[in-house]
Design an enzyme around this catalytic site. Structure first.
Site, PDB file in Angstrom:
ATOM      1  N   CYS A  18       0.920  -1.079   0.027  1.00 14.55           N
ATOM      2  CA  CYS A  18      -0.102   0.123   0.042  1.00 14.55           C
ATOM      3  C   CYS A  18       0.941   1.219   0.089  1.00 14.55           C
ATOM      4  O   CYS A  18       2.058   1.219  -0.346  1.00 14.55           O
ATOM      5  CB  CYS A  18      -0.963  -0.148   1.321  1.00 14.55           C
ATOM      6  SG  CYS A  18      -0.234   0.122   2.874  1.00 14.55           S
ATOM      7  N   ARG A  24      -3.563  -0.427   5.368  1.00 11.67           N
ATOM      8  CA  ARG A  24      -4.206  -1.744   4.661  1.00 11.67           C
ATOM      9  C   ARG A  24      -3.163  -2.782   4.660  1.00 11.67           C
ATOM     10  O   ARG A  24      -3.470  -3.910   4.733  1.00 11.67           O
ATOM     11  CB  ARG A  24      -4.328  -0.890   3.192  1.00 11.67           C
ATOM     12  CG  ARG A  24      -5.682  -0.031   3.425  1.00 11.67           C
ATOM     13  CD  ARG A  24      -5.699   0.462   1.847  1.00 11.67           C
ATOM     14  NE  ARG A  24      -4.470   1.370   1.625  1.00 11.67           N
ATOM     15  CZ  ARG A  24      -4.392   2.176   0.654  1.00 11.67           C
ATOM     16  NH1 ARG A  24      -5.273   1.812  -0.530  1.00 11.67           N
ATOM     17  NH2 ARG A  24      -3.297   2.775   0.166  1.00 11.67           N
ATOM     18  N   ASP A 138      -8.340   3.434   1.367  1.00 10.97           N
ATOM     19  CA  ASP A 138      -7.393   3.775   2.694  1.00 10.97           C
ATOM     20  C   ASP A 138      -8.077   4.602   3.658  1.00 10.97           C
ATOM     21  O   ASP A 138      -8.916   5.316   3.552  1.00 10.97           O
ATOM     22  CB  ASP A 138      -6.306   4.745   1.899  1.00 10.97           C
ATOM     23  CG  ASP A 138      -5.124   5.091   3.026  1.00 10.97           C
ATOM     24  OD1 ASP A 138      -5.405   4.737   4.030  1.00 10.97           O
ATOM     25  OD2 ASP A 138      -4.132   5.737   2.507  1.00 10.97           O
TER      26      ASP A 138
END
Length: 170
Positions: A18, A24, A138
């Site tokens: 990420c 994440r 996100d």
């Protein structure tokens, strides 16, 4: 989606990527690693994670991500953020990116068709994903419930990935 074949017979290295490697991708890393162990594949599958940006290198996971994982019985304490680099494309059998921007950033490190094939979107394996809905959102700038939604998404997708890994590893 069929997975790329392992480059080393009987071993498979999966990277989850990420932006900063604090929300994440570490959530996916912890969940996927746990499900790999549950499936008895932990002697053949290695899970790693990183961020395309380097500003959090060495930091623990975001406290909200860690709290959600802990509340669901996972150990989030060991994570330290790392930065993705060229060697990750060379060393991993599969690189899974959390969103289209991460995917574009990682693809800059892939130099040939074999490497391009090893870079995929994480939600390519999500049974609920659609062509226009492949990003893992996100949650960093949102509310705490965003972390719960991400956990549900990465759990569902990780289960599908483990099923695929079990099918290709002896």
């Amino acid at each position: 989606m069929s997975l790329p074949a392992p480059r080393t017979p009987g071993r498979y290295r999966v990277a989850v990527v990420c932006l900063g490697n604090i929300c994440r991708s570490p959530m996916a890393h912890v969940v996927l690693e746990s499900l790999v162990a549950e499936a008895g594949l932990d002697d053949r599958v290695e899970v790693v994670s990183a961020g395309t940006g380097g500003w959090h290198v060495g930091d623990p996971m975001d406290r909200r991500a860690a709290a959600v994982l802990t509340a669901h019985g996972y150990d989030a304490s060991r994570h330290r953020a790392r930065q993705f680099g060229r060697s990750w494309v060379e060393d991993c059998d599969l690189v899974l990116t959390m969103d289209a921007t991460n995917h574009a950033d990682v693809m800059e490190h892939a130099h040939d068709p074999e490497e391009w094939d090893r870079v995929r979107m994480f939600r390519d394996l999500d049974p609920r994903a659609t062509e226009g809905d492949r990003d893992v959102p996100d949650p960093y700038y949102g509310r705490d419930d965003g972390f719960e939604r991400v956990l549900a998404m990465v759990t569902r997708t990780s289960r599908a990935l483990v099923d695929e890994l079990a099918a290709i590893l002896p």
